[in-house]
Design a protein around this motif. Sequence first.
Motif, PDB file in Angstrom:
ATOM      1  N   SER A   1      -4.160 -10.073  -6.667  1.00 20.63           N
ATOM      2  CA  SER A   1      -5.509 -10.643  -6.580  1.00 20.63           C
ATOM      3  C   SER A   1      -5.892 -10.840  -5.118  1.00 20.63           C
ATOM      4  CB  SER A   1      -5.574 -11.977  -7.332  1.00 20.63           C
ATOM      5  OG  SER A   1      -5.348 -11.762  -8.712  1.00 20.63           O
ATOM      6  N   TRP A   2      -4.966 -11.350  -4.335  1.00 28.57           N
ATOM      7  CA  TRP A   2      -5.208 -11.563  -2.904  1.00 28.57           C
ATOM      8  C   TRP A   2      -5.362 -10.233  -2.159  1.00 28.57           C
ATOM      9  CZ3 TRP A   2      -1.619 -10.534   1.180  1.00 28.57           C
ATOM     10  CH2 TRP A   2      -2.033 -10.964   2.447  1.00 28.57           C
ATOM     11  N   LEU A   3      -4.450  -9.281  -2.396  1.00 26.41           N
ATOM     12  CA  LEU A   3      -4.526  -7.993  -1.717  1.00 26.41           C
ATOM     13  C   LEU A   3      -5.871  -7.318  -1.972  1.00 26.41           C
ATOM     14  CD1 LEU A   3      -0.956  -6.643  -2.564  1.00 26.41           C
ATOM     15  CD2 LEU A   3      -1.787  -7.186  -0.258  1.00 26.41           C
ATOM     16  N   LYS A   4      -6.325  -7.334  -3.206  1.00 27.21           N
ATOM     17  CA  LYS A   4      -7.590  -6.683  -3.554  1.00 27.21           C
ATOM     18  C   LYS A   4      -8.769  -7.385  -2.895  1.00 27.21           C
ATOM     19  CE  LYS A   4      -6.954  -7.073  -7.903  1.00 27.21           C
ATOM     20  NZ  LYS A   4      -7.149  -7.048  -9.349  1.00 27.21           N
ATOM     21  N   LYS A   5      -8.704  -8.697  -2.805  1.00 28.01           N
ATOM     22  CA  LYS A   5      -9.781  -9.451  -2.146  1.00 28.01           C
ATOM     23  C   LYS A   5      -9.831  -9.130  -0.655  1.00 28.01           C
ATOM     24  CE  LYS A   5     -10.079 -13.847  -0.787  1.00 28.01           C
ATOM     25  NZ  LYS A   5      -9.501 -15.064  -0.626  1.00 28.01           N
ATOM     26  N   GLU A   6      -8.660  -8.991  -0.050  1.00 27.11           N
ATOM     27  CA  GLU A   6      -8.574  -8.730   1.390  1.00 27.11           C
ATOM     28  C   GLU A   6      -8.921  -7.288   1.745  1.00 27.11           C
ATOM     29  OE1 GLU A   6      -7.704 -11.099   3.934  1.00 27.11           O
ATOM     30  OE2 GLU A   6      -8.257 -12.331   2.203  1.00 27.11           O
ATOM     31  N   ALA A   7      -8.730  -6.359   0.821  1.00 26.95           N
ATOM     32  CA  ALA A   7      -8.967  -4.939   1.109  1.00 26.95           C
ATOM     33  C   ALA A   7      -9.639  -4.250  -0.073  1.00 26.95           C
ATOM     34  CB  ALA A   7      -7.646  -4.254   1.453  1.00 26.95           C
ATOM     35  N   PRO A   8     -10.885  -4.592  -0.345  1.00 24.89           N
ATOM     36  CA  PRO A   8     -11.576  -3.909  -1.433  1.00 24.89           C
ATOM     37  C   PRO A   8     -11.902  -2.471  -1.036  1.00 24.89           C
ATOM     38  CG  PRO A   8     -13.096  -5.353  -0.270  1.00 24.89           C
ATOM     39  CD  PRO A   8     -11.731  -5.582   0.324  1.00 24.89           C
ATOM     40  N   THR A   9     -12.163  -1.657  -2.019  1.00 22.15           N
ATOM     41  CA  THR A   9     -12.591  -0.273  -1.760  1.00 22.15           C
ATOM     42  C   THR A   9     -14.107  -0.246  -1.817  1.00 22.15           C
ATOM     43  OG1 THR A   9     -12.690   0.428  -4.057  1.00 22.15           O
ATOM     44  CG2 THR A   9     -10.539   0.560  -2.981  1.00 22.15           C
ATOM     45  N   PRO A  10     -14.704   0.848  -1.401  1.00 27.69           N
ATOM     46  CA  PRO A  10     -16.159   0.959  -1.539  1.00 27.69           C
ATOM     47  C   PRO A  10     -16.624   0.862  -2.996  1.00 27.69           C
ATOM     48  CG  PRO A  10     -15.347   2.633  -0.032  1.00 27.69           C
ATOM     49  CD  PRO A  10     -14.145   1.973  -0.641  1.00 27.69           C
ATOM     50  N   LEU A  11     -15.724   1.147  -3.916  1.00 27.29           N
ATOM     51  CA  LEU A  11     -16.082   1.104  -5.337  1.00 27.29           C
ATOM     52  C   LEU A  11     -15.742  -0.221  -5.998  1.00 27.29           C
ATOM     53  CD1 LEU A  11     -14.869   4.681  -6.316  1.00 27.29           C
ATOM     54  CD2 LEU A  11     -17.193   3.931  -5.779  1.00 27.29           C
TER      55      LEU A  11
ATOM     56  N   ILE B   1      -3.817  -5.021   6.509  1.00 28.47           N
ATOM     57  CA  ILE B   1      -4.381  -4.118   7.505  1.00 28.47           C
ATOM     58  C   ILE B   1      -5.262  -3.068   6.842  1.00 28.47           C
ATOM     59  CG2 ILE B   1      -3.843  -2.314   9.201  1.00 28.47           C
ATOM     60  CD1 ILE B   1      -1.225  -3.845   9.776  1.00 28.47           C
ATOM     61  N   ARG B   2      -4.739  -2.472   5.753  1.00 34.37           N
ATOM     62  CA  ARG B   2      -5.452  -1.342   5.151  1.00 34.37           C
ATOM     63  C   ARG B   2      -4.973  -1.103   3.731  1.00 34.37           C
ATOM     64  NH1 ARG B   2      -5.964   4.774   7.509  1.00 34.37           N
ATOM     65  NH2 ARG B   2      -7.371   5.495   5.888  1.00 34.37           N
ATOM     66  N   ARG B   3      -5.841  -0.525   2.955  1.00 30.67           N
ATOM     67  CA  ARG B   3      -5.550  -0.129   1.572  1.00 30.67           C
ATOM     68  C   ARG B   3      -5.635   1.394   1.480  1.00 30.67           C
ATOM     69  NH1 ARG B   3      -8.720  -2.681  -3.582  1.00 30.67           N
ATOM     70  NH2 ARG B   3      -8.050  -1.206  -5.179  1.00 30.67           N
ATOM     71  N   TYR B   4      -4.725   1.987   0.697  1.00 29.52           N
ATOM     72  CA  TYR B   4      -4.677   3.438   0.508  1.00 29.52           C
ATOM     73  C   TYR B   4      -4.696   3.740  -0.990  1.00 29.52           C
ATOM     74  CZ  TYR B   4      -2.684   2.971   5.180  1.00 29.52           C
ATOM     75  OH  TYR B   4      -2.463   2.629   6.486  1.00 29.52           O
ATOM     76  N   GLY B   5      -5.389   4.784  -1.374  1.00 25.26           N
ATOM     77  CA  GLY B   5      -5.435   5.183  -2.768  1.00 25.26           C
ATOM     78  C   GLY B   5      -4.182   5.925  -3.192  1.00 25.26           C
ATOM     79  N   SER B   6      -4.118   6.212  -4.466  1.00 23.14           N
ATOM     80  CA  SER B   6      -2.967   6.895  -5.059  1.00 23.14           C
ATOM     81  C   SER B   6      -2.719   8.268  -4.446  1.00 23.14           C
ATOM     82  CB  SER B   6      -3.176   7.072  -6.560  1.00 23.14           C
ATOM     83  OG  SER B   6      -3.423   5.836  -7.174  1.00 23.14           O
ATOM     84  N   ASN B   7      -3.770   8.949  -4.041  1.00 21.14           N
ATOM     85  CA  ASN B   7      -3.632  10.297  -3.489  1.00 21.14           C
ATOM     86  C   ASN B   7      -3.028  10.319  -2.094  1.00 21.14           C
ATOM     87  OD1 ASN B   7      -4.700  11.829  -5.644  1.00 21.14           O
ATOM     88  ND2 ASN B   7      -6.769  11.256  -5.038  1.00 21.14           N
ATOM     89  N   THR B   8      -2.983   9.184  -1.426  1.00 25.43           N
ATOM     90  CA  THR B   8      -2.432   9.140  -0.069  1.00 25.43           C
ATOM     91  C   THR B   8      -0.916   9.222  -0.135  1.00 25.43           C
ATOM     92  OG1 THR B   8      -4.276   7.777   0.687  1.00 25.43           O
ATOM     93  CG2 THR B   8      -2.318   7.839   2.086  1.00 25.43           C
TER      94      THR B   8
END
Length: 159
Positions: A107-117, A137-144
Amino acid sequence: MTTISDFTAATLQGEERELSAYAGQVALVVNTASKCGFTPQFEGLEALYGQFKEDGFVVLGFPSNQFKQELADAEDIGDFCQANYGVTFPMFAKVDVNGKHAHPLFSWLKKEAPTPLGKAVKWNFTKFLVGRDGRVIRRYGSNTEPADIADDVRAALAA
C-alpha cells in the motif's frame, strides 16, 4: 516520514521480520509468482543481487497469488525458487498487493510510486527500487528485465 524500515513481513518460514533489518541498503522489492510468464526473471533478480549485494543491495521477493499464478504453500514456493533459479535473496510469505487486504508495505509502495494509470500493481514482477534512506526511488513494470535496472541500482548505491 514513512520508510521501508517501518514495516514488517513474514518470511517464507513464517518468522516475522522487521524490514529495518535492511536499513541503509538499497532494496528492490518485487511481487513474484512461480507460474507466470515473467517467472524466468527470478534468474535476473538473482544475478542482480549477486552483482551488488556486497555493495549494500538486496532483493526482497514477495510472492502473491492475486493474479492466480502462485503455488499453494510457502515450502513449495521456496523449493521452486531455489531449485529452478537458485534464489538466495530473501523471500517472504505470500501477500496481497492490491485491494483492502494488501500488505501495508505494498500500500505504501504504490502510494509513493504510482504509475500514470494509477496505483494498483498491474501484474506479477512489478518492482520498486528503494534507496538507502528507505524511500522509494522508482517503480518498474513487469516487462522491465532486472538487468535493465542495474544502472539505477548502481546510481542508488553511489548516492
